[in-house]
Design a protein around this motif. Structure first.
Motif, PDB file in Angstrom:
ATOM      1  N   CYS A 241       0.794  -1.236   0.000  1.00 57.82           N
ATOM      2  CA  CYS A 241       0.000   0.000   0.000  1.00 57.82           C
ATOM      3  C   CYS A 241       0.821   1.279   0.000  1.00 57.82           C
ATOM      4  O   CYS A 241       0.236   2.369   0.065  1.00 57.82           O
ATOM      5  N   GLY A 242       2.144   1.202  -0.070  1.00 58.13           N
ATOM      6  CA  GLY A 242       2.917   2.433  -0.042  1.00 58.13           C
ATOM      7  C   GLY A 242       2.846   3.116   1.309  1.00 58.13           C
ATOM      8  O   GLY A 242       2.753   2.472   2.356  1.00 58.13           O
ATOM      9  N   THR A 243       2.870   4.430   1.302  1.00 56.17           N
ATOM     10  CA  THR A 243       2.971   5.235   2.521  1.00 56.17           C
ATOM     11  C   THR A 243       1.654   5.951   2.817  1.00 56.17           C
ATOM     12  O   THR A 243       0.673   5.814   2.081  1.00 56.17           O
ATOM     13  N   ASN A 244       1.651   6.744   3.877  1.00 56.01           N
ATOM     14  CA  ASN A 244       0.471   7.570   4.171  1.00 56.01           C
ATOM     15  C   ASN A 244       0.081   8.428   2.965  1.00 56.01           C
ATOM     16  O   ASN A 244      -1.108   8.664   2.724  1.00 56.01           O
ATOM     17  N   TYR A 245       1.082   8.889   2.227  1.00 50.04           N
ATOM     18  CA  TYR A 245       0.821   9.776   1.098  1.00 50.04           C
ATOM     19  C   TYR A 245       0.272   9.025  -0.121  1.00 50.04           C
ATOM     20  O   TYR A 245      -0.063   9.641  -1.131  1.00 50.04           O
ATOM     21  N   SER A 246       0.187   7.701  -0.017  1.00 48.93           N
ATOM     22  CA  SER A 246      -0.330   6.874  -1.108  1.00 48.93           C
ATOM     23  C   SER A 246      -1.816   6.567  -0.969  1.00 48.93           C
ATOM     24  O   SER A 246      -2.411   6.029  -1.907  1.00 48.93           O
ATOM     25  N   VAL A 247      -2.405   6.886   0.181  1.00 46.96           N
ATOM     26  CA  VAL A 247      -3.782   6.476   0.444  1.00 46.96           C
ATOM     27  C   VAL A 247      -4.736   7.020  -0.614  1.00 46.96           C
ATOM     28  O   VAL A 247      -5.637   6.311  -1.088  1.00 46.96           O
TER      29      VAL A 247
ATOM     30  N   GLY B 215      -1.872   1.614   8.334  1.00 43.66           N
ATOM     31  CA  GLY B 215      -2.752   2.054   9.411  1.00 43.66           C
ATOM     32  C   GLY B 215      -3.741   3.110   8.962  1.00 43.66           C
ATOM     33  O   GLY B 215      -4.944   3.028   9.269  1.00 43.66           O
ATOM     34  N   LEU B 216      -3.259   4.089   8.201  1.00 50.63           N
ATOM     35  CA  LEU B 216      -4.147   5.148   7.718  1.00 50.63           C
ATOM     36  C   LEU B 216      -5.131   4.603   6.689  1.00 50.63           C
ATOM     37  O   LEU B 216      -6.328   4.937   6.721  1.00 50.63           O
TER      38      LEU B 216
ATOM     39  N   GLN C 100      -8.117   2.789   8.091  1.00 51.16           N
ATOM     40  CA  GLN C 100      -9.165   3.663   8.637  1.00 51.16           C
ATOM     41  C   GLN C 100     -10.226   4.001   7.590  1.00 51.16           C
ATOM     42  O   GLN C 100     -11.349   4.375   7.941  1.00 51.16           O
ATOM     43  N   HIS C 101      -9.884   3.840   6.309  1.00 56.15           N
ATOM     44  CA  HIS C 101     -10.825   4.129   5.215  1.00 56.15           C
ATOM     45  C   HIS C 101     -11.534   2.873   4.710  1.00 56.15           C
ATOM     46  O   HIS C 101     -12.413   2.984   3.846  1.00 56.15           O
ATOM     47  N   LEU C 102     -11.151   1.699   5.195  1.00 55.63           N
ATOM     48  CA  LEU C 102     -11.661   0.431   4.667  1.00 55.63           C
ATOM     49  C   LEU C 102     -12.445  -0.295   5.756  1.00 55.63           C
ATOM     50  O   LEU C 102     -11.883  -1.094   6.513  1.00 55.63           O
ATOM     51  N   PRO C 103     -13.742  -0.049   5.872  1.00 57.23           N
ATOM     52  CA  PRO C 103     -14.493  -0.533   7.040  1.00 57.23           C
ATOM     53  C   PRO C 103     -14.594  -2.044   7.143  1.00 57.23           C
ATOM     54  O   PRO C 103     -14.768  -2.570   8.256  1.00 57.23           O
TER      55      PRO C 103
ATOM     56  N   GLN D 245       0.555   5.161  11.428  1.00 61.12           N
ATOM     57  CA  GLN D 245      -0.601   4.846  12.265  1.00 61.12           C
ATOM     58  C   GLN D 245      -0.621   3.353  12.605  1.00 61.12           C
ATOM     59  O   GLN D 245      -0.239   2.515  11.786  1.00 61.12           O
ATOM     60  N   SER D 246      -1.092   3.019  13.788  1.00 66.66           N
ATOM     61  CA  SER D 246      -1.224   1.624  14.184  1.00 66.66           C
ATOM     62  C   SER D 246      -2.504   1.022  13.609  1.00 66.66           C
ATOM     63  O   SER D 246      -3.420   1.731  13.191  1.00 66.66           O
TER      64      SER D 246
END
Length: 321
Positions: free
Chosen positions: A36-42, A76-77, A80-83, A124-125
Motif C-alpha cells: 500500500c505504499g505510505t500515508n501519502y499513497s492512500v 494504518g491510515l 481507517q478508510h476500509l471498514p 498509524q497503528s
C-alpha cells in the motif's frame, strides 16, 4: 496500466513515478490490496477503487508482503478508510503493524528523522482485532479466488509472497528484486536483487527465489516496479547476482580498515557491477543511467550487505563425542 486477470497496478507516488507499486485485485465485485505504499499513497489507493466502480467497503483484505515502510507505511491510515477489510501480514510483521514504534525507530536509524517525516508521515497503528497473521501455506479467499501466502525470507524474515493461481503469477514484494521500466531494452526487463538492511541473508534469498520459480509463473508483480514476464531468465539473473554481490561485499570488507571505507568500496563496486550488467543488457548510456535510476538502491544494497557482513557468525553446533 491496464488490468490482467483483474489485477491493477497502482503507482503509490513514493519517491518518483514508476518506482513503488501497490496492486488491486478485483474478483466478483470484491477487492484486495497487496501492499500500500505510505500515508501519502492512500489517495491513490482509493482513487483506483473509484476507477473500478468500487467503494472502500468492497475491500476485504489489505495484504502486506512485508512491513518495510515503502510497502506498509500507509497501512494504518488506509485501514481507517476500509471498514470491512482485514490486514494480512507475516507473523513476524504483525506486532509492528499493531505497534509501529520499533519499525519507525529502525527506519529512522537508516534514513533519519527528516526523511521519515518527508517520505512517510506519521505511521498509524492497526487495531489488533483487524490483523490476521498468515503462516506459510495459508490461503486468503477473495470471493472464491485463492491467494496463497508463502514464506520467503532472505530480503527480510517477515516477508511472504502471494501466489495467484488465477493469473499464474506471484506478488513478490522485494523477494524477486527490483526492475524499473526505465532500464527495459526492447521490452526486456533488467533486474537486480535488493539486499537492503537489516535482514538480508543470501542463502535464504536464493532459496526463496527458487521457490517462486518452481511454480513456473507466467509473470511476477514487483513492488519496484510492476508486472514483468521472462521470469526464468530474470530468476537466473538474480541468483547469479546474489553470489556476485556477496563476493563483492567480502572483497570490500577485507580490503578496507573501517566501516566507512568498506561502505564506499561497496557502493563503488556495486555501481560498476550494475553498469557492466546493464551495458551487456543493451542499456544506452549505462554509465549515467544506472546511477540515475538505481542510485538509492545501490546505497541501500551496500548498507544491507555491510550489516550482513558485520553480523557475528553463528556458533558451531557441538557434536556429541
Amino acid at each position: 496500466m491496464g488490468a490482467t486477470h483483474g489485477i491493477f497496478t497502482i503507482d503509490t507516488g513514493f519517491q518518483r513515478p514508476h518506482f513503488d507499486a501497490a496492486f488491486l485485485v478485483v474478483e466478483q465485485g470484491r477487492a484486495a490490496f497487496i501492499d500500500c505504499g505510505t500515508n501519502y499513497s492512500v489517495s491513490a489507493m482509493l482513487a483506483m477503487l473509484d476507477e473500478q466502480g468500487l467503494g472502500p467497503e468492497a475491500v476485504d483484505w489489505l495484504i502486506l508482503t512485508h512491513v518495510h515502510l515503502d510497502h506498509a507505511g500507509g497501512a494504518g491510515l488506509l485501514m481507517q478508510h476500509l471498514p470491512n477489510a482485514t490486514l494480512v501480514v507475516h507473523p513476524r510483521g504483525a506486532p509492528h503493524m499493531i505497534d509501529p514504534s520499533r519499525l519507525v525507530a529502525g527506519a529512522t536509524a537508516v534514513y533519519g528523522e527528516a526523511e521519515i517525516a518527508r517520505s512517510y508521515g506519521v505511521i498509524q497503528s492497526v487495531p489488533a482485532a483487524r490483523v490476521l497473521e498468515a503462516a506459510d501455506g495459508d490461503v486468503i479467499e477473495l470471493a472464491g479466488r485463492p491467494l496463497l501466502c508463502v514464506d520467503t525470507p532472505g530480503h527480510a524474515r517477515h516477508h511472504f509472497c502471494v501466489w495467484d493461481a488465477r493469473s499464474r503469477s506471484w506478488f513478490t514484494g522485494d523477494t524477486f528484486g527490483l526492475s524499473y521500466r526505465e532500464l527495459d531494452v526492447d521490452g526486456r526487463p533488467f533486474i537486480i536483487p535488493t539486499t537492503s538492511p537489516v535482514q538480508f541473508e543470501p542463502e535464504p534469498l536464493k532459496a526463496s527465489i527458487r521457490t517462486l520459480l518452481a511454480r513456473q509463473p507466467d509473470a511476477m508483480y514487483l513492488t519496484h516496479y510492476g508486472r514483468v514476464e521472462d521470469v526464468a531468465r530474470l530468476g537466473h539473473d538474480l541468483l547469479e547476482q546474489v553470489d556476485a554481490m556477496v563476493a563483492l561485499g567480502r572483497h570490500a570488507h577485507d580490503g578496507a580498515d573501517d566501516a566507512t571505507g568498506r561502505h564506499v568500496a561497496l557502493v563503488d563496486g556495486l555501481t560498476r557491477y550494475y553498469i557492466a550488467r546493464a551495458t551487456a543488457h543493451g542499456v544506452a548510456n549505462a554509465e549515467t543511467a544506472v546511477p540515475d535510476v538505481l542510485g538509492m538502491d545501490i546505497e541501500l544494497n551496500a548498507q544491507g550487505l555491510g550489516v550482513w557482513l558485520a553480523r557475528p557468525a553463528p556458533a558451531p553446533v557441538a557434536v556429541p563425542g
